[in-house]
Design a protein around this motif. Structure first.
Motif, PDB file in Angstrom:
ATOM      1  N   ILE A  38      99.471  64.939  54.393  1.00  0.00           N
ATOM      2  CA  ILE A  38      99.842  64.421  53.077  1.00  0.00           C
ATOM      3  C   ILE A  38      98.601  64.034  52.283  1.00  0.00           C
ATOM      4  CG2 ILE A  38     101.176  62.684  51.826  1.00  0.00           C
ATOM      5  CD1 ILE A  38     102.852  62.346  54.390  1.00  0.00           C
ATOM      6  N   ILE A  39      98.533  64.534  51.063  1.00  0.00           N
ATOM      7  CA  ILE A  39      97.476  64.164  50.124  1.00  0.00           C
ATOM      8  C   ILE A  39      98.116  63.412  48.959  1.00  0.00           C
ATOM      9  CG2 ILE A  39      95.715  64.998  48.514  1.00  0.00           C
ATOM     10  CD1 ILE A  39      95.388  67.471  50.275  1.00  0.00           C
ATOM     11  N   ILE A  40      97.521  62.298  48.586  1.00  0.00           N
ATOM     12  CA  ILE A  40      97.937  61.575  47.383  1.00  0.00           C
ATOM     13  C   ILE A  40      96.800  61.674  46.377  1.00  0.00           C
ATOM     14  CG2 ILE A  40      98.466  59.340  46.376  1.00  0.00           C
ATOM     15  CD1 ILE A  40      99.992  58.589  48.767  1.00  0.00           C
ATOM     16  N   SER A  41      97.098  62.212  45.196  1.00  0.00           N
ATOM     17  CA  SER A  41      96.106  62.384  44.136  1.00  0.00           C
ATOM     18  C   SER A  41      96.487  61.498  42.956  1.00  0.00           C
ATOM     19  CB  SER A  41      96.069  63.854  43.704  1.00  0.00           C
ATOM     20  OG  SER A  41      95.268  64.016  42.555  1.00  0.00           O
ATOM     21  N   LEU A  42      95.540  60.676  42.495  1.00  0.00           N
ATOM     22  CA  LEU A  42      95.816  59.690  41.451  1.00  0.00           C
ATOM     23  C   LEU A  42      94.947  59.947  40.225  1.00  0.00           C
ATOM     24  CD1 LEU A  42      95.967  56.510  43.729  1.00  0.00           C
ATOM     25  CD2 LEU A  42      97.832  58.047  43.089  1.00  0.00           C
ATOM     26  N   ASP A  43      95.583  60.130  39.088  1.00  0.00           N
ATOM     27  CA  ASP A  43      94.882  60.413  37.829  1.00  0.00           C
ATOM     28  C   ASP A  43      94.114  59.207  37.315  1.00  0.00           C
ATOM     29  OD1 ASP A  43      96.316  62.751  38.039  1.00  0.00           O
ATOM     30  OD2 ASP A  43      97.183  62.643  36.028  1.00  0.00           O
ATOM     31  N   GLY A  44      93.169  59.478  36.415  1.00  0.00           N
ATOM     32  CA  GLY A  44      92.523  58.433  35.639  1.00  0.00           C
ATOM     33  C   GLY A  44      93.385  58.061  34.447  1.00  0.00           C
ATOM     34  N   GLY A  45      93.034  56.935  33.809  1.00  0.00           N
ATOM     35  CA  GLY A  45      93.817  56.524  32.642  1.00  0.00           C
ATOM     36  C   GLY A  45      93.685  55.059  32.274  1.00  0.00           C
ATOM     37  N   GLY A  46      92.658  54.376  32.780  1.00  0.00           N
ATOM     38  CA  GLY A  46      92.445  52.981  32.397  1.00  0.00           C
ATOM     39  C   GLY A  46      93.607  52.085  32.794  1.00  0.00           C
ATOM     40  N   VAL A  47      94.021  51.210  31.864  1.00  0.00           N
ATOM     41  CA  VAL A  47      95.086  50.250  32.175  1.00  0.00           C
ATOM     42  C   VAL A  47      96.399  50.948  32.500  1.00  0.00           C
ATOM     43  CG1 VAL A  47      94.064  48.418  30.773  1.00  0.00           C
ATOM     44  CG2 VAL A  47      95.732  49.973  29.746  1.00  0.00           C
ATOM     45  N   ARG A  48      96.517  52.221  32.133  1.00  0.00           N
ATOM     46  CA  ARG A  48      97.762  52.937  32.414  1.00  0.00           C
ATOM     47  C   ARG A  48      97.949  53.194  33.910  1.00  0.00           C
ATOM     48  NH1 ARG A  48      95.992  56.178  27.970  1.00  0.00           N
ATOM     49  NH2 ARG A  48      95.952  58.063  29.268  1.00  0.00           N
ATOM     50  N   GLY A  49      96.941  52.871  34.701  1.00  0.00           N
ATOM     51  CA  GLY A  49      97.085  52.957  36.149  1.00  0.00           C
ATOM     52  C   GLY A  49      98.178  52.046  36.682  1.00  0.00           C
ATOM     53  N   ILE A  50      98.568  51.027  35.914  1.00  0.00           N
ATOM     54  CA  ILE A  50      99.646  50.136  36.357  1.00  0.00           C
ATOM     55  C   ILE A  50     100.952  50.917  36.453  1.00  0.00           C
ATOM     56  CG2 ILE A  50     100.345  49.332  34.052  1.00  0.00           C
ATOM     57  CD1 ILE A  50     100.079  47.199  37.268  1.00  0.00           C
ATOM     58  N   LEU A  51     101.095  51.966  35.659  1.00  0.00           N
ATOM     59  CA  LEU A  51     102.273  52.827  35.735  1.00  0.00           C
ATOM     60  C   LEU A  51     102.291  53.563  37.073  1.00  0.00           C
ATOM     61  CD1 LEU A  51     103.575  54.995  32.808  1.00  0.00           C
ATOM     62  CD2 LEU A  51     103.469  55.952  35.094  1.00  0.00           C
ATOM     63  N   THR A  52     101.133  54.107  37.469  1.00  0.00           N
ATOM     64  CA  THR A  52     101.011  54.796  38.754  1.00  0.00           C
ATOM     65  C   THR A  52     101.431  53.890  39.904  1.00  0.00           C
ATOM     66  OG1 THR A  52      99.164  56.083  37.887  1.00  0.00           O
ATOM     67  CG2 THR A  52      99.416  56.020  40.273  1.00  0.00           C
ATOM     68  N   LEU A  53     101.053  52.640  39.823  1.00  0.00           N
ATOM     69  CA  LEU A  53     101.349  51.707  40.910  1.00  0.00           C
ATOM     70  C   LEU A  53     102.851  51.476  41.072  1.00  0.00           C
ATOM     71  CD1 LEU A  53      98.408  49.206  40.477  1.00  0.00           C
ATOM     72  CD2 LEU A  53      98.977  50.458  42.574  1.00  0.00           C
TER      73      LEU A  53
END
Length: 405
Positions: A38-53
């Motif tokens: 399993i690979i988890i890939s996380l985009d950049g985006g500043g404060v919008r990382g709270i959405l990813t979480l």
């Protein structure tokens, strides 16, 4: 930096993964084949990382264990790399969210009253952020973090001196670790990748890894895993890849505004190009992965920040949050959504709510068990198109000859 071509060992048999009962339960809950990595890939985006979480928290809830206990490789750029680094350090998504909230207040600290991205850059000072990372991570290296959790690590940064993307990696194989920069400090690597031009000073020669084509690090991480440092451990046909976005901004520009932008042309186009270049690269990667060139089990979760997308999500009462004039999520106007820049901390809570609504949408049917698409396109990305008008215009010589040049 990846070199041209992929070695023949790309096709060799991969090192099998022995699952614990807890890992097997996590795999089954997420409908992941038991012989996959399993690979988890996380985009950049500043404060919008709270959405990813919000997405990561739900994935861990479904799995029943933290991502670092059942996922093999975490890859990240910029804000995604901050989350990746903390995950590799042994933090759960809930713990990372709490740390993330603390970090945001320290990251976007203006250097002085006159600091500005364009007139007096950079806008922010990294001093408090650097100290916060030191307090948390001390002098842990990539190798030490990877050994602590067993996760392989992949983080991107742009080297402006050698003019190439740098991949900071550490892979565990057969009791040994691999990676040119495996002895680099984790906190140093996490600073290189978030040093976005005009927002922050570079870290010596390094700027934000998402300034070019690596804001979504999925394809690069897959290549590194199968062709290079992870070769012999990963099999391209036996990988499940979760790619989590931070929300795309829909910055539509009318033909009139494109010809005659409001304000300074350089300011208008610099803002546009900085946003669109990384978003286009992310879209291209998703299209490539979905085209079937590799058999990777690809699962992309992304949405566009606009009112059309919000109409697809469950409506949530936000009146008591005092984060917008709208009472309900679906009533938030495009003007607010399209201006959610990477440093807009005022939209932090609103992004959390949008993330929660996105999770509810996913859980209604998809449940993170497959790619989030409808008829081959992202289910939550607004698509525009005026093909007939474009065909008519660009086929008409009179129209072209009479256009302002």
């Amino acid at each position: 930096m990846l070199t041209a071509g992929c070695p023949a060992k790309f096709k060799t048999m991969a090192q099998p993964k022995t699952l614990t009962p807890a890992q097997e339960a996590a795999y089954n809950a997420l409908a992941i084949p038991l012989d996959h990595r399993i690979i988890i890939s996380l985009d950049g985006g500043g404060v919008r990382g709270i959405l990813t979480l919000q997405l990561l928290k739900k994935i861990e809830e479904i799995a029943g264990i933290p991502c670092y206990q059942f996922c093999d490789l975490v890859a990240g750029t910029s804000t995604g790399a901050i989350i990746s680094g903390l995950m590799a350090f042994g933090k759960t998504a809930i713990e990372i969210e709490q740390l993330y909230i603390q970090f945001v207040t320290k990251v976007f600290l203006k250097r002085n009253l006159l600091s500005d991205r364009f007139l007096n850059p950079p806008k922010y000072d990294k001093k408090n952020y650097r100290q916060a990372l030191k307090d948390l991570l001390q002098n842990t290296t990539l190798k030490e973090a990877s050994s602590l959790t067993g996760m392989d690590i992949f983080i991107t940064a742009k080297d402006v001196t050698d003019n190439e993307e740098t991949f900071f990696t550490c892979f565990n194989k057969n009791g040994q670790t691999y990676g040119t920069y495996q002895n680099a400090l984790l906190r140093a690597v996490m600073e290189t990748t978030m040093s976005a031009p005009t927002y922050f000073h570079p870290l010596e020669r390094f700027v934000d890894g998402g300034t070019t084509t690596y804001n979504t690090p999925s394809v690069a991480a897959l290549l590194e895993a199968c062709c290079y440092d992870g070769s012999g451990k990963y099999d391209r046909d036996k990988i499940t890849l979760f790619s989590l976005g931070t929300g795309t901004l829909v910055k539509s520009v009318s033909p009139e505004e494109a010809f005659n932008p409001k304000g300074l042309d350089v300011y208008f186009w610099l803002n546009y190009v900085l946003d669109e270049s990384s978003q286009d690269a992310s879209s291209m990667q998703a299209d490539f992965m979905r085209a079937g060139f590799v058999k990777t089990d690809y699962r992309r979760f992304q949405l566009s920040l606009d009112s059309q997308t919000l109409q697809k999500l469950p409506d949530i009462n936000i009146e008591n949050l005092h984060i917008t004039n709208a009472k309900w999520l679906r009533d938030v106007p495009d003007e607010e959504l399209r201006n959610m820049e990477m440093d807009d901390v005022s939209k932090f809570q609103l992004l959390q709510v949008i993330g929660d609504a996105m999770v509810q949408y996913i859980m209604a049917d998809n449940q993170f068990k497959s790619d989030l698409v409808i008829k081959g396109r992202d289910a939550l990305i607004t698509a525009f198109g005026n093909v007939s008008r474009i065909q008519q215009m660009l086929s008409d010589p009179d129209w072209l000859d009479n256009m302002d040049s």
